[in-house]
Scaffold this motif. Sequence first.
Motif, mmCIF file in Angstrom:
data_model
loop_
_atom_site.group_PDB
_atom_site.id
_atom_site.type_symbol
_atom_site.label_atom_id
_atom_site.label_comp_id
_atom_site.label_asym_id
_atom_site.label_seq_id
_atom_site.Cartn_x
_atom_site.Cartn_y
_atom_site.Cartn_z
ATOM 1 N N LEU A 1 0.834 -1.210 0.000
ATOM 2 C CA LEU A 1 0.000 0.000 0.000
ATOM 3 C C LEU A 1 0.868 1.261 0.000
ATOM 4 O O LEU A 1 0.576 2.220 -0.719
ATOM 5 C CB LEU A 1 -0.941 0.023 1.209
ATOM 6 N N ASP B 1 0.471 3.847 -3.124
ATOM 7 C CA ASP B 1 0.114 5.256 -2.931
ATOM 8 C C ASP B 1 1.224 6.165 -3.452
ATOM 9 O O ASP B 1 0.953 7.198 -4.063
ATOM 10 C CB ASP B 1 -0.116 5.494 -1.431
ATOM 11 N N ASN C 1 -11.565 -8.928 -11.029
ATOM 12 C CA ASN C 1 -12.646 -8.628 -10.087
ATOM 13 C C ASN C 1 -12.433 -7.242 -9.482
ATOM 14 O O ASN C 1 -11.591 -7.054 -8.602
ATOM 15 C CB ASN C 1 -12.659 -9.707 -9.001
ATOM 16 N N PHE C 2 -13.225 -6.283 -9.939
ATOM 17 C CA PHE C 2 -13.056 -4.914 -9.462
ATOM 18 C C PHE C 2 -13.494 -4.726 -8.009
ATOM 19 O O PHE C 2 -13.117 -3.744 -7.388
ATOM 20 C CB PHE C 2 -13.813 -3.921 -10.362
ATOM 21 N N SER C 3 -14.294 -5.636 -7.473
ATOM 22 C CA SER C 3 -14.633 -5.441 -6.059
ATOM 23 C C SER C 3 -13.520 -5.962 -5.151
ATOM 24 O O SER C 3 -13.579 -5.784 -3.935
ATOM 25 C CB SER C 3 -15.990 -6.047 -5.695
ATOM 26 N N GLY D 1 -10.263 -5.101 -6.115
ATOM 27 C CA GLY D 1 -9.124 -4.419 -6.738
ATOM 28 C C GLY D 1 -9.486 -3.050 -7.252
ATOM 29 O O GLY D 1 -10.621 -2.587 -7.073
ATOM 30 N N ARG D 2 -8.530 -2.374 -7.883
ATOM 31 C CA ARG D 2 -8.734 -1.058 -8.466
ATOM 32 C C ARG D 2 -7.859 -0.949 -9.703
ATOM 33 O O ARG D 2 -6.862 -1.621 -9.825
ATOM 34 C CB ARG D 2 -8.260 0.069 -7.532
ATOM 35 N N ILE E 1 -2.193 -6.029 -2.114
ATOM 36 C CA ILE E 1 -2.173 -5.346 -0.820
ATOM 37 C C ILE E 1 -2.799 -6.234 0.241
ATOM 38 O O ILE E 1 -2.409 -6.213 1.403
ATOM 39 C CB ILE E 1 -2.894 -3.987 -0.947
ATOM 40 N N GLY E 2 -3.755 -7.026 -0.163
ATOM 41 C CA GLY E 2 -4.413 -7.955 0.756
ATOM 42 C C GLY E 2 -5.027 -9.077 -0.055
ATOM 43 O O GLY E 2 -5.028 -9.032 -1.289
ATOM 44 N N ALA F 1 -7.949 -9.807 -0.777
ATOM 45 C CA ALA F 1 -9.011 -9.401 -1.701
ATOM 46 C C ALA F 1 -8.804 -7.946 -2.096
ATOM 47 O O ALA F 1 -9.747 -7.166 -2.175
ATOM 48 C CB ALA F 1 -10.377 -9.618 -1.066
ATOM 49 N N ASP F 2 -7.551 -7.595 -2.301
ATOM 50 C CA ASP F 2 -7.220 -6.218 -2.649
ATOM 51 C C ASP F 2 -5.975 -6.230 -3.538
ATOM 52 O O ASP F 2 -4.857 -6.039 -3.067
ATOM 53 C CB ASP F 2 -6.991 -5.401 -1.369
ATOM 54 N N ARG G 1 -4.407 -4.524 -6.792
ATOM 55 C CA ARG G 1 -4.614 -3.332 -7.606
ATOM 56 C C ARG G 1 -3.686 -3.279 -8.804
ATOM 57 O O ARG G 1 -2.543 -3.716 -8.728
ATOM 58 C CB ARG G 1 -4.393 -2.084 -6.742
ATOM 59 N N LEU H 1 -2.094 6.220 6.703
ATOM 60 C CA LEU H 1 -2.318 5.868 5.297
ATOM 61 C C LEU H 1 -3.281 4.684 5.178
ATOM 62 O O LEU H 1 -4.172 4.676 4.324
ATOM 63 C CB LEU H 1 -0.994 5.529 4.595
ATOM 64 N N PRO I 1 -11.068 -1.207 -2.246
ATOM 65 C CA PRO I 1 -12.171 -1.941 -2.892
ATOM 66 C C PRO I 1 -13.054 -2.620 -1.837
ATOM 67 O O PRO I 1 -12.604 -2.892 -0.720
ATOM 68 C CB PRO I 1 -11.450 -2.989 -3.746
ATOM 69 N N ASP I 2 -14.313 -2.882 -2.222
ATOM 70 C CA ASP I 2 -15.306 -3.444 -1.288
ATOM 71 C C ASP I 2 -14.793 -4.606 -0.448
ATOM 72 O O ASP I 2 -15.039 -4.679 0.747
ATOM 73 C CB ASP I 2 -16.518 -3.979 -2.073
ATOM 74 N N LYS I 3 -14.111 -5.526 -1.136
ATOM 75 C CA LYS I 3 -13.734 -6.742 -0.418
ATOM 76 C C LYS I 3 -12.439 -6.595 0.372
ATOM 77 O O LYS I 3 -11.966 -7.556 0.982
ATOM 78 C CB LYS I 3 -13.612 -7.905 -1.402
ATOM 79 N N GLY I 4 -11.842 -5.410 0.329
ATOM 80 C CA GLY I 4 -10.549 -5.236 0.981
ATOM 81 C C GLY I 4 -10.611 -4.958 2.471
ATOM 82 O O GLY I 4 -9.585 -4.955 3.144
ATOM 83 N N GLY J 1 -9.097 -7.567 5.243
ATOM 84 C CA GLY J 1 -7.635 -7.579 5.238
ATOM 85 C C GLY J 1 -7.070 -6.303 5.835
ATOM 86 O O GLY J 1 -6.082 -6.330 6.574
ATOM 87 N N GLN K 1 -4.467 -5.527 9.041
ATOM 88 C CA GLN K 1 -3.218 -4.764 8.927
ATOM 89 C C GLN K 1 -3.166 -3.665 9.977
ATOM 90 O O GLN K 1 -2.141 -3.449 10.627
ATOM 91 C CB GLN K 1 -3.096 -4.158 7.521
#
Lengths: 497, 497
Positions: free
Chosen positions: A26, A30, A220-222, A224-225, A237-238, A240-241, A243, B26, B36-39, B42, B46
């Motif tokens: 992250l 950023d 899967n956009f939910s 990620g970004r 990043i996680g 379910a994250d 990006r 941050l 994102p929604d599913k993040g 996780g 953190q």
Amino acid sequence: MNFDDAYRNLLNWSKEIYLLDGIIGLLEWDQRCFIPDKGHDGRSEQIAYITKIKHEMLRNPKVAEWLAIVSLYDNDPDIEANVREWKRWYDRASKVPVDLAESIAKLTSQAETVWAKAKKDNDWESFKPYLSEIFHLKKEEAEAVGYENSPYDALFDNFEPNATVSEFLPFVEELKGKLQNVLSRVLSTENVDDSFLYRKFPVQIQDRFFRTIARKIGYNFSAGRLDETVHPFTVAIGPADVRIAVRLSDHDIRVGLFSTIHEVGHALYDQGLDPEKVATPLGMPVSLGIHESQSRFWENIVGRSKGFWVYFYPRLLQHFPILADISLDSFWRGVNKIEPSLIRTEADELTYIFHIILRFEIELGLLEGALTIEDVPYAWNAKMKDYLNIEPSDYSSGVLQDVHWSSGLVGYFPTYLLGSIYAAQLKNALEKELGPIDELCSKGQFFSILEWLRYKIHRKGCKHLPADLIKEATGFPPSAGFFVEYMEDKVNRVYGV
Amino acid sequence: MNFDDAYRNLLNWSKEIYLLDGIIGLLEWDQRCFIPDKGHDGRSEQIAYITKIKHEMLRNPKVAEWLAIVSLYDNDPDIEANVREWKRWYDRASKVPVDLAESIAKLTSQAETVWAKAKKDNDWESFKPYLSEIFHLKKEEAEAVGYENSPYDALFDNFEPNATVSEFLPFVEELKGKLQNVLSRVLSTENVDDSFLYRKFPVQIQDRFFRTIARKIGYNFSAGRLDETVHPFTVAIGPADVRIAVRLSDHDIRVGLFSTIHEVGHALYDQGLDPEKVATPLGMPVSLGIHESQSRFWENIVGRSKGFWVYFYPRLLQHFPILADISLDSFWRGVNKIEPSLIRTEADELTYIFHIILRFEIELGLLEGALTIEDVPYAWNAKMKDYLNIEPSDYSSGVLQDVHWSSGLVGYFPTYLLGSIYAAQLKNALEKELGPIDELCSKGQFFSILEWLRYKIHRKGCKHLPADLIKEATGFPPSAGFFVEYMEDKVNRVYGV
């Protein structure tokens, strides 16, 4: 301490490393996407600090005890795989002296800034002493880690577990010979026209269209970004994250189009990892080579296939009527144009291989003593001439073009080449089971491709070492032949030669 | 160990805490703006993990040794201030048992979710047991930390160093009496019209205009960002990375306008800290009350002044011609409308004070035993009736409206009230030196206001305890009288009563 306690301690330790990696992810995401101008110094300190915490944790001496205890037991293959990877983490972290690791971190942090300025100013001399010191320290790192045959192996292994020069060289020799042959056939005929790719494409519309592609092929956009940045990248990043960030150019649609598909390929691997195995090696990507095989699979084998454009070209035209005069066939040939060029990141999939071989050979020469730093620009230009018959007219588009060495990434480039050959080998295996990619793509059946890759690669995590994983997935040990075959077929279809 | 070594160790320790705080900043910023929604799951892990690292570091027993050593020397006032604050950090962290801290963290993490659902469903009964347990554990925390007179002091002090109930109660009593008088005068006359504030204001144009305001009053965008979120906030991620996030509503321009100015006020404090003192208490904000004094100063005393709108109203009209029929005077009176309402975050600057007094009195009653959890909704409604002569018809717009208690923030609300009175007192002192705020604002001389606040407040960091800082800056100890005077003047000018 019994097995259960030792294994539980290792799981906790693994979880902490995993959490720290996500946090570093992250901080870097950023920094590359959203940080304000003046925030960079503070951010570098934060990253250095968390990285230090992570390294101290990696070489916690108790880990050696826990590993010794669990190794006394006859374990199931899943546990064995976790233990094998944890041992790799701990060994490397504990073998490299703290002083050396800190010297490398400090040097490369300075060197990246010097490199950026040197590249801008075409100033090899100012970067040279840093490059020299980097290779000097990386050689020390290799000695500290230990190796059987080449110091290069100790560095290579950091990115591609168990990879060695002696196993990699035959790929290089085979590709050099056969691909130069393919390339000369291409160069002997009239090249394809791709000038329409440089028309005016408003970036907002590109962004909208590329999101459609990303979603359709399975991102899967939910979880990620997708953002814009200068150098495209993917970061987990996680669990379910995951990006991605890409670059868009309003006068070159290839830039955003293929960087999006490439990064989505990386992200699909991370999004496809086993959620039951989060924070353990069984739920982690096994190597950079395998990671790159996924990005290249989607970028080149899927994204540059005829079938992909049979499906997507009508949709592209809806977004960009400016291409209405270009046929599907011309478009497809355009995005497959092969032409020697100076910059690796802009190279087509065939000449790209030579960019990697050149870098690998220079790294190897420096580490094994066949080359000195003084030789590097000459060796670079001579090899460009030899392999691609072009020569950079300045350092910036030659030896200074890549950030990798300034960041201390030595032994990393070959993983790009492994990615290409693994991808071609996976294509071969997938088609035996599911039929031609072209057909699947033209029907929009991207999900069956993704499911196959998930089952064969993503869900395996670190269960097998990379070469074994490829053998499990395809039935053959890694071989450069599949890539040659794939390129010959492509060239035959695009160029008729 | 000599003084120099001990002090250097403390500086390093302070730096580590500071870096961890920025990293947590941050992680939370991203969670509120871009995740994102599913993040979320996780991310919570953190944040919990880094918070745990920070707490372990705060109660490192070596810190007690270092503090003991540096305390043996006769130090200069700067060093004394740092040592005083470090001692506060260490004391609180080491006095609260690890088990208790973990129980509170676990409970409040669950309670926030329960609260959100309870608020949505107007379901007091489901939240009640959590609130009960939270106050039970916070009482334990107060006992562990220790106090002289009231357990409330031990919690209050965490947000407002050295603040006590016995010093705060006189403010409450004075404000209750005098402001109810002011309020009844307002209610006895015809209220102002502010219906034009609820016209249609496209959010993109709002965003553009609010950025102009933020820049003009001194927010440095190259050391920060402005984004959209649900609950506005400001976060200091690094010394030159102070971000704000606000909420925009296309049918209520007040929401974005005043949340922007409010958050910019917070950010100006963080951006104005002494860059030479980064990562030490001398370069950190001293309390939440002082922080809130800055946000309220800019939001209310500057942003709701006539002069501010003399300067900005023509610019607002350029962005929103839809207001062309509204005079400057009507607009200014509209944004100063006073009217009892149920929701704290939507209250005007006068009735806001009663919302805080109500919460403070309930917290105090629970901690000192005068109230039980069962009493809370009744006490809430009775006090609303008593102070503002309105009553919530459901729990969601009553006792369940704020997130604070579910997050374990007990003793926090009074800092909002202190912010208001400090701000009015600062206004009084500033005007003696620089002349009327109205005049400075109408000429666009926001920079001289900012410079005054920087010199008197921001650059001081933790040099003085909050009450001493106010005395240093204004010549008087904190007093509620300045706020009463300010409100009387405002009401007189807006309502003519």
